[in-house]
Design a protein around this motif. Sequence first.
Motif: not given
Length: 509
Positions: A295-303
Amino acid sequence: MGEDTGRARASGQEASGRWAGLVCLSVGVAMLFVNTAAVNVALPDVSASLDASMAQQQWVASAYSLAFVVVLLIAGFGGDRLGHRRVLLMGLVGLLVGSVLGTASPVVGCLIAARALMGAGAGMFIPMSLALIADLFPRMADRARALTVWTIAGTLGAPLGPVIGGGLTSLAGWRAIFAFDVVAFLVVMVWSLRVIPRSRRPVASATGLPWRGGLLVTAGLGLLTAGLINAQRAWMSLSACGSALAGVVLVVGFVVSDLRTGRPLTDLRLFASTPFAIGGIVLATVNFAVFGLIFVLPAYLETVLGHNALVGGLLLMPLVAGAILGSLLNEHATRRLSPAGACRAGLTLLALGAVIMGAATVRGGLVLMGVGEALAGLGMGVCQPVALSWGLSQVDSDRRGTGSSLLSVLQQLGSVLGIGVLGTVEGSIYSTGLTASGVHATPEATSSVTIAFQQAARSPDAAGQALREAAARAYTTATDFSLLTCCLVAVGALVAVVVLVRRGDTRTG
């Protein structure tokens, strides 16, 4: 000789039918976990498309798991009365309808409702597939192999979800994920009708469903989830602490009521068994970590790092590789270390992986991030199958539906808490960090790093650049705290397993 040949052929056909049913059930559970993780990796795109805040994104993810937990309890009760195959097909109908609704959702509220409906369908499918495997494979050795195959399918589905979801989102937007689900679950439904045999035993009446317990646990978990999500803005507010405390009181009330009533919703006395209790703790912890981090990692890796959804999904592939390797090593680890030892090893690897991922966010190294993901996936693959099969070994044949549901409830409760706790840690620390940075940030920007980056892109001057840098720093710090929280939860579970083994029968260790 002819009769022997005929019996051998019939036995071979029966065995082939059993394994065909197992493959169908395994594909279904893999699609469920692919869906869960695929939607999570698409949340930045959902946020941009529907202007969804971090709290609304949490509800998109949590509504699925929350409905999953509640229906799991009722599904176990109903499955032992209506028939496992019938309830499984009802679950597939719910998944199909939810997928159609998700594809056409015009606002985030409709998407949340679609996810809740899909979670309810999954809550029927998962425990019934476990119970059907027990029915299809009466021999313990065959059942253990079948459960390993089924568990591997689910284990691989979760980490593969970001790759599939990222690819679909990059090619056609987040709605493509739900369109993919429509096709996938329709295929599984038709396949199930063909290869899953009808129940051979009489089906009991479904009257007498303990609605009081169902209402208590539904309201309790709903309020607890709402409290965790509301804590992003103010930890000590009535909407946060008050809701969470009320939820805990209702859940405790459900436990007390279920233990005292002569018609319980589930069989909580199974926790008196050390293997069942350890299995439940391990399964809840693994799901807490995996689904919370996804849940939390995609925004870090993408955004934050500036990758699209497909690349963001690919950057989670080390988790897939680790899970595959861990699943392959599961039987060897169990033989060498004992079931309890394999659980301890898996939790240790999970905690170590979270620490290394945290170090990667500080140093900005994708290689180090991949190493941490691989170790976390390895731990998940090592301990999840043995925890599930070990716990189920303590369940009598006439309570398989209830026992399977209870273990599945603990898995999904871990998912709810993982998304709720890590999402709240992430959201509150990000919001606090961005506000304290001194840059001008709108309430929408402090609620979502994706929205903050969108606003920064519309302001190409120095103010936009400052907002972008401040939001990136705040979200990176928040991710560090989320990974630390994940590590502490894994260590806490490890300590609990050690204590339970020492207090329980020494043969369990």
